[in-house]
Design an enzyme around this catalytic site. Structure first.
Site, PDB file in Angstrom:
ATOM      1  N   LYS A 100       0.875  -1.390   0.049  1.00 31.53           N
ATOM      2  CA  LYS A 100      -0.152   0.053   0.111  1.00 31.53           C
ATOM      3  C   LYS A 100       1.064   1.113   0.015  1.00 31.53           C
ATOM      4  O   LYS A 100       2.064   1.356   0.495  1.00 31.53           O
ATOM      5  CB  LYS A 100      -1.007   0.029   1.208  1.00 31.53           C
ATOM      6  N   SER A 352      -7.935  -5.304 -11.532  1.00 31.01           N
ATOM      7  CA  SER A 352      -6.558  -4.599 -11.685  1.00 31.01           C
ATOM      8  C   SER A 352      -5.804  -5.901 -12.198  1.00 31.01           C
ATOM      9  O   SER A 352      -4.572  -5.606 -12.991  1.00 31.01           O
ATOM     10  CB  SER A 352      -5.833  -4.190 -10.167  1.00 31.01           C
TER      11      SER A 352
HETATM   12  P1  NAD Z   1     -13.463   7.675  -3.031  1.00 26.63           P
HETATM   13  O1  NAD Z   1     -12.330   8.832  -2.521  1.00 26.63           O
HETATM   14  O2  NAD Z   1     -13.864   7.378  -4.345  1.00 26.63           O
HETATM   15  O3  NAD Z   1     -14.518   7.899  -2.004  1.00 26.63           O
HETATM   16  C1  NAD Z   1     -14.657   7.812  -0.619  1.00 26.63           C
HETATM   17  C2  NAD Z   1     -15.750   8.355  -0.282  1.00 26.63           C
HETATM   18  O4  NAD Z   1     -16.214   8.533   1.271  1.00 26.63           O
HETATM   19  C3  NAD Z   1     -16.374   9.790  -0.676  1.00 26.63           C
HETATM   20  O5  NAD Z   1     -17.566   9.917  -1.124  1.00 26.63           O
HETATM   21  C4  NAD Z   1     -16.161  10.699   0.767  1.00 26.63           C
HETATM   22  O6  NAD Z   1     -16.934  11.988   0.625  1.00 26.63           O
HETATM   23  C5  NAD Z   1     -16.757   9.452   1.709  1.00 26.63           C
HETATM   24  N1  NAD Z   1     -16.293   9.826   2.931  1.00 26.63           N
HETATM   25  C6  NAD Z   1     -15.154   9.817   3.491  1.00 26.63           C
HETATM   26  N2  NAD Z   1     -14.973  10.145   4.793  1.00 26.63           N
HETATM   27  C7  NAD Z   1     -16.540   9.843   5.117  1.00 26.63           C
HETATM   28  C8  NAD Z   1     -17.093   9.762   6.187  1.00 26.63           C
HETATM   29  N3  NAD Z   1     -16.494  10.052   7.515  1.00 26.63           N
HETATM   30  N4  NAD Z   1     -18.473   9.498   6.398  1.00 26.63           N
HETATM   31  C9  NAD Z   1     -18.954   9.062   5.170  1.00 26.63           C
HETATM   32  N5  NAD Z   1     -18.428   9.173   3.967  1.00 26.63           N
HETATM   33  C10 NAD Z   1     -17.089   9.563   4.106  1.00 26.63           C
HETATM   34  O7  NAD Z   1     -12.520   6.108  -2.489  1.00 26.63           O
HETATM   35  P2  NAD Z   1     -13.115   4.738  -2.701  1.00 26.63           P
HETATM   36  O8  NAD Z   1     -11.982   4.307  -3.820  1.00 26.63           O
HETATM   37  O9  NAD Z   1     -14.510   4.587  -3.092  1.00 26.63           O
HETATM   38  O10 NAD Z   1     -12.655   3.930  -1.373  1.00 26.63           O
HETATM   39  C11 NAD Z   1     -13.768   3.722  -0.412  1.00 26.63           C
HETATM   40  C12 NAD Z   1     -13.170   2.755   0.616  1.00 26.63           C
HETATM   41  O11 NAD Z   1     -13.169   1.444  -0.331  1.00 26.63           O
HETATM   42  C13 NAD Z   1     -11.920   2.884   0.942  1.00 26.63           C
HETATM   43  O12 NAD Z   1     -11.625   2.339   2.327  1.00 26.63           O
HETATM   44  C14 NAD Z   1     -11.125   2.004   0.125  1.00 26.63           C
HETATM   45  O13 NAD Z   1      -9.581   1.634   0.866  1.00 26.63           O
HETATM   46  C15 NAD Z   1     -11.877   1.055  -0.265  1.00 26.63           C
HETATM   47  N6  NAD Z   1     -11.570   0.315  -1.419  1.00 26.63           N
HETATM   48  C16 NAD Z   1     -11.689   0.951  -2.527  1.00 26.63           C
HETATM   49  C17 NAD Z   1     -11.205   0.053  -3.676  1.00 26.63           C
HETATM   50  C18 NAD Z   1     -11.494   0.778  -5.471  1.00 26.63           C
HETATM   51  O14 NAD Z   1     -11.093   0.093  -6.093  1.00 26.63           O
HETATM   52  N7  NAD Z   1     -11.950   2.006  -5.287  1.00 26.63           N
HETATM   53  C19 NAD Z   1     -10.685  -1.131  -3.793  1.00 26.63           C
HETATM   54  C20 NAD Z   1     -10.904  -1.713  -2.438  1.00 26.63           C
HETATM   55  C21 NAD Z   1     -11.181  -1.006  -1.344  1.00 26.63           C
END
Ligand code: NAD
Length: 425
Positions: A100, A352
């Site tokens: 990471k 991925s």
């Molecule tokens: P992103 O940046 O696209 O979205 C994050 C979202 O969470 C945003 O809408 C933000 O406003 C919201 N947010 C942040 N803090 C918050 C809170 N306290 N309460 C409510 N909403 C809140 O990120 P993402 O890619 O969608 O990732 C979200 C989660 O999923 C992370 O934990 C990430 O590690 C995990 N994840 C993402 C992927 C991926 O491919 N995008 C893959 C595996 C895991």
């Protein structure tokens, strides 16, 4: 956080016999690197941002894991996320180890050009330890395909050759994969569908609340609604909206993005922008009486402080580490099932992997093929985990960790262990 993350291994060792050498290997990261990245700001001043890359374990293949831009990024968080990536890649059966990366920054305070310079600076700082067969980054919170495109470009300048498989989650026109943008949400939905099939659910009768409306949360919401689930609440960092009759997910997304100042990189709008829905707090969303509570924002959202207030029947973890181990115990004793992150969000890294394979082969698949292959893997691994939970009479999380750790232990053991070397004396 890392010490807490590792507590997930303890119940695994109670169920299966794992050799001490494997335990010591899995207890610490292989390599942790910190770099200070100088960035020339638009006003001519210089700011230095701290960046991290942790390569946790590469026994099963090159390490793989996203890069996060967030003000709270630190070594402890990046290490925990790299540990989860290691388990997740093993759970999904991918030929990758876990890593990471991250930068401590609030990217919304930067201009687009500043974000671009920072992203290129990150690659310059870590280029020596990255590589298509070494360590392959991807997007995470507040990084996306545009940023991955800049990073791939910077790497090709340093390497003096095109090497698209150095990074995944790239834009389609820059050797990205069909289906990567929605892969995490799609994968989580495939897992939920499998779970629903086992429970005999009629999905159109099921209500869903979703914390986090970014890449993962939005696509999950959109696809789940298409299948008939009733999405009654969604939230982002600014708040939540709720309608017991169901929200129109696409409208919410349109309103959120219409207000975006940095439309091509960050969505600055909020789900709370003017729509005819009741607004509630994020904490209220977590405690709604729904069938499925989807956590798709950040880690540590359900803790000892609010676990007892959760009313959902099932919690689906799309975010990494959104439920603490102490909260897990409370949820379990209240009869609330948790579909764990290492299974539920593994669709992102799985596509991925498909992108990496396509880049290496130089041959690209249609979206239908990507989605079919993803569904096959998500179904297969979900069912193996559901069976393990039955066999060991344990939670889905412990079953998922047993599944991943058995694969990791097999790989570590087969590289030689004390039993092998002592017998050859
Ligand atoms: P992103 O940046 O696209 O979205 C994050 C979202 O969470 C945003 O809408 C933000 O406003 C919201 N947010 C942040 N803090 C918050 C809170 N306290 N309460 C409510 N909403 C809140 O990120 P993402 O890619 O969608 O990732 C979200 C989660 O999923 C992370 O934990 C990430 O590690 C995990 N994840 C993402 C992927 C991926 O491919 N995008 C893959 C595996 C895991």
């Amino acid at each position: 956080m890392f010490e807490i993350a590792k507590q997930r291994l303890e119940p695994v060792f109670n169920h299966i016999d794992i050799n001490e050498e494997v335990i010591s290997r899995l207890s610490v990261p292989k390599r942790s690197i910190i770099a200070n990245i100088p960035v020339r700001m638009d006003d001519g001043s210089l700011r230095v941002f701290t960046g991290y890359r942790v390569q946790y374990d590469d026994t099963r293949g090159p390490t793989k894991g996203g890069i996060r831009y967030h003000p709270k990024v630190n070594l402890d968080e990046v290490t925990s996320l790299s540990f989860w990536m290691t388990v997740k890649c093993a759970v999904a059966g991918l030929p990758f180890g876990g890593a990471k990366g991250g930068v401590t920054v609030n990217p919304k305070e930067l201009s687009l050009l500043e974000v671009e310079r920072l992203s290129r600076g990150y690659i310059r700082a870590f280029a020596d330890v990255l590589g298509e067969n070494r360590d392959v980054p991807a997007p995470d919170v507040y990084t996306n395909s545009t940023i991955m495109g800049w990073m791939a470009d910077e790497y090709s300048v340093i390497a003096r050759r095109q090497e698209p498989s150095i990074i995944t989650g790239k834009p389609l026109h820059l050797n990205g994969s069909q289906g990567r943008e929605c892969a995490t949400g799609q994968g989580a939905l495939f897992v939920l569908n499998e779970y629903a099939r086992h429970r005999g659910w009629e999905v159109s009768q099921k209500t869903v609340a979703i914390q986090g409306f970014g890449n993962a949360g939005y696509h999950f919401a959109r696809l789940a609604q298409t299948l008939g689930y009733r999405v009654v609440a969604v939230s982002d960092s600014q708040g939540a909206i709720y309608d017991p009759k169901g929200l129109n997910v696409k409208d919410v997304f349109r309103y959120k993005t219409e207000n975006s100042e940095l439309a091509s990189v960050y969505c600055e709008g909020s789900v709370c922008n003017p729509l005819d829905y009741q607004t509630i707090t994020n904490e209220e969303l977590l405690t709604l009486d729904v069938d499925v509570l989807v956590l798709a924002a950040m880690e540590n959202q359900i803790t000892q402080l609010n676990a007892d207030k959760i009313q959902a029947g099932t919690v689906l973890e799309i975010a990494n580490g959104p439920v603490t181990p102490q909260a897990d115990e409370v949820l379990e004793s209240n009869g609330i099932a948790v579909i764990p992150d290492v299974l539920a969000n593994s669709g992102g890294v799985t596509v991925s992997y498909f992108e990496w394979v396509q880049n290496k082969a130089g041959f690209y698949w249609e979206e239908k093929e990507v989605v079919e292959k993803l569904q096959k893997i998500m179904r297969r691994e979900a069912n193996l985990i559901f069976d393990l939970a039955q066999r060991y009479q344990c939670s889905l999380r412990t079953a998922a960790y047993i599944h991943g750790v058995e694969r990791l232990a097999g790989a570590i053991d087969q590289r030689g262990n004390s039993k092998l070397f002592n017998s050859s004396k």
